[in-house]
Design an enzyme around this catalytic site. Structure first.
Site, short mmCIF file in Angstrom:
data_model
loop_
_atom_site.label_atom_id
_atom_site.label_comp_id
_atom_site.label_asym_id
_atom_site.label_seq_id
_atom_site.Cartn_x
_atom_site.Cartn_y
_atom_site.Cartn_z
N GLU A 119 0.68 -1.29 -0.12
CA GLU A 119 -0.06 0.14 0.02
C GLU A 119 0.77 1.26 0.12
O GLU A 119 1.85 1.37 0.80
CB GLU A 119 -0.85 -0.06 1.26
CG GLU A 119 -1.93 1.22 1.30
CD GLU A 119 -2.99 0.88 2.49
OE1 GLU A 119 -3.80 1.67 2.52
OE2 GLU A 119 -2.46 0.30 3.33
N LYS B 92 -8.87 2.59 -2.54
CA LYS B 92 -9.39 1.88 -1.13
C LYS B 92 -10.99 2.37 -0.95
O LYS B 92 -10.97 3.69 -0.84
CB LYS B 92 -8.41 2.37 -0.15
CG LYS B 92 -8.47 1.54 1.22
CD LYS B 92 -7.32 2.00 2.08
CE LYS B 92 -7.44 1.06 3.39
NZ LYS B 92 -6.32 1.29 4.03
N CYS C 156 -5.70 -3.13 2.05
CA CYS C 156 -5.71 -3.17 3.60
C CYS C 156 -6.78 -3.37 4.21
O CYS C 156 -7.41 -4.48 4.39
CB CYS C 156 -4.74 -2.04 4.19
SG CYS C 156 -4.15 -2.21 5.53
#
Length: 631
Positions: free
Chosen positions: A46, A115, A169
């Site tokens: 990330e 994300k 994540c």
């Protein structure tokens, strides 16, 4: 000739926070390492371009410009390379900054995935800098570092049945991860660019999340975590790299490394697609997510980074194997107890030869009788010596029944078989299939009639491998009132008997260990001049370990002959050459097809594993299907 495999890699790198110039060089090193190993998909952590821990520096124009310059240079670096690269970078779009995975292929940025779930609790404070990508109901056009592409939720077709979906994540840690939707649109590989810090027990929890999501989604899951070089202030990162496939971790890199880690694994997309097709609960979704087709040369795969289990029915881990044997034995016993109880039987009848299959069936009978509160003597064990019975198997059969306390009876079948052969005008010196099956059917007739006489249930002893190969006499040992071993393969029978031996100990264990050491044989032909078994099954039909390997991969995944051969050569490297593998593979496939008529009418039996050949559920096939296209 990639056989449905895609070589993938997850990288954890020596990154510096707020230094895209340095970070792009480390990413280039990972690209070089990946290309040297013919990797086709490389996942970095990330925000790998900038570093995850830049905090308010994400608001600066300098970091933005340096980040975009680095991505542009990385895109240029991939030109002419057959690789798809995923890097993490902040993407500035209108009024917000998005934490994104940037997809790069052959010199271009081909997509950007933001994300969705922004971590903002405990040590995480991402909402200060990043907006959620949930605002993109449909992907939006964007010119990013000079490339016209799209930003939003999307998937990427890598060719040959490999489809990539992406989450970042925190997306994995929520109740409904984006990957759960992505797989419905066809993604069978999920990449997760992550920066998850460490504390006690988190690594195990993270690993379970990755493996469980790969199982739930029937996909490959690639996880690339930020390395120790991201550690700062109160946080320490470890650089976790994981590759899971349908619930199993197939590759894992070392954490806390101070060097770049590139964890490589060959994932089997053909296997995943086969599992999905067999699972009618796995629905297709055809709206809401765009799919981009990428240019990727994936013509060959030598399985260098793929472990192929030579014993798919038997765990290589002793503790896990012991637990599985315990569970399987309990399933067999519970199923038999239910049947005996349901029909009001006074007990069970089982034919005991002194071989592995009948031994396991007898042990299951003893346990089932115990569950019903009955005595072992309610089991009638019958040994029926024939022309091929040896002293070793006969003595073991007798001693085992006596030690277990079952009611013992011996019925010699030789004279009855001679009479029958005279009746059908067969010369008993002609030791052919008629000679052999006469004994098998005589034994079955005795067992059925004794079951009727004593109001007991006749328990079958034949196993899954014999049913697959047709290595049973139709309406002989093929038939019973309930077959406790019918979904237990030959390679597993041995471990189940050993499990009971280890658990029981004493004289019974000694007998069981000797049975385990006895060659597998139907004992239908006379012994050799030394009184030892002359008719060994594996000399006739081939090694059971190979046939069980073929059985698992053919029935469960539908692999073709070429792939079965390739996998077997990898699994049994150095033990069998290609000529031997192909010889027994042809035998397996032909016997599997011509033996379906036997499986079409087998008795009820408890399902104990993922592969079963019951015609009522797991395997339905025409009894007269042609094998020409398969061999």
């Amino acid at each position: 000739m990639n056989y449905g495999f895609l070589r993938t890699a997850c990288a954890s790198l020596k990154l510096k926070a707020a230094d895209p110039v340095h970070n792009k060089e480390e990413i280039k090193k990972a690209i070089d390492a990946a290309c040297d190993n013919q990797v086709r998909l490389l996942v970095t952590p990330e925000l790998s371009v900038t570093g995850y821990t830049c905090a308010d520096l994400f608001f600066t124009q300098t970091l933005r410009q340096q980040s975009e310059n680095a991505v542009a240079e990385l895109a240029k670096y991939t030109f002419g390379k057959s690789i798809v690269l995923l890097v993490g970078a902040p993407v500035y779009y209108y009024n917000s900054i998005y934490n994104c995975a940037v997809v790069i292929n052959n010199g271009s940025v081909v997509g950007i995935v933001p994300k969705i779930h922004i971590a903002n609790y405990n040590e995480f404070y991402e909402k200060r800098w990043f907006a959620s990508g949930d605002c993109f109901n449909i992907p939006q056009s964007i010119n990013y570092t000079g490339f016209d592409t799209k930003i939003g939720n999307q998937i990427f077709d890598l060719g040959d049945g490999s489809v990539l979906g992406i989450e970042l994540c925190e997306d994995l840690w929520v109740p409904n991860p984006p990957s759960s939707t992505l797989v419905g649109h066809g993604a069978n590989i999920i990449a997760n660019l992550s920066a998850s810090d460490e504390y006690v027990s988190k690594a195990q929890y993270r690993e379970s999340l990755v493996s469980n999501q790969s199982a739930r989604c029937i996909c490959a899951y690639l996880y690339a975590g930020a390395s120790v070089y991201e550690s700062t202030t109160d946080l320490v990162f470890s650089g976790a790299t994981l590759v899971a496939e349908n619930g199993a971790i197939i590759a894992k890199g070392n954490r806390f490394s101070r060097e770049n880690v590139v964890t490589v694994a060959d994932v089997d997309c053909e296997k995943l697609n086969a599992l999905r097709r067999n699972n009618v609960s796995f629905e297709n979704l055809f709206d809401g997510i765009e799919k981009t087709e990428l240019s990727l040369n994936n013509e060959e795969n030598d399985l260098k980074y793929r472990y192929v289990d030579p014993t798919p029915f038997v765990s290589s881990d002793s503790a896990d194997r012991q637990e599985r044997c315990k569970e399987i034995f309990a399933i067999q016993s519970a199923g038999l107890a239910k049947r005996i109880e349901h029909i009001g039987s006074s007990g069970a009848v089982v034919g005991i030869s002194g071989g592995l299959d009948s031994t396991l069936a007898l042990l299951v009978c003893v346990r089932a009788i115990e569950l019903l509160g009955k005595k072992p003597s309610d089991i009638l064990g019958i040994t029926m010596p024939g022309f091929g019975t040896t002293g070793r198997t006969y003595n073991n059969a007798v001693k085992l029944m006596q030690s277990l306390g079952v009611t013992f009876k011996e019925i010699d079948i030789k004279e009855a078989c001679r009479l029958h052969m005279r009746d059908i005008e067969h010369n008993e010196n002609t030791k052919d299939i008629t000679y052999e099956n006469t004994q098998a059917r005589e034994r079955t007739q005795i067992l059925f009639d004794m079951a009727n006489k004593h109001s007991k249930l006749l328990v079958g002893t034949g196993d899954l491998s014999e049913l697959a190969m047709g290595w049973c006499t139709y309406n002989g040992d093929h038939m019973s009132m309930y077959g406790v071993n019918a979904s237990v393969p030959k390679t597993l029978v041995r471990y189940l008997v050993k499990y009971v031996a280890d658990d029981t100990g004493g004289e019974i264990a000694k007998i069981l260990y000797d049975i385990l050491d006895t060659p597998v044989s139907p004992e239908l032909l006379p012994p050799d001049e030394n009184g030892k078994i002359a008719q060994k099954t594996e000399d006739n039909i081939g090694p059971y370990e190979l046939h069980d390997f073929f059985l698992y991969n053919f029935v469960r995944f539908g692999f073709d002959k070429e792939k079965l051969s390739l996998l077997a050569l990898k699994a049994f490297d150095g033990k069998y050459d290609k000529e031997t593998v192909d010889k027994w593979l042809s035998v397996f496939l032909k016997r599997f097809f011509i033996s379906q008529f036997k499986r079409s009418c087998i008795p009820d039996s408890p399902k104990v594993g993922s592969v079963s050949l019951s015609p009522r559920g797991d395997w339905r096939m025409p009894s007269d299907a042609s094998f020409n296209c398969f061999i």
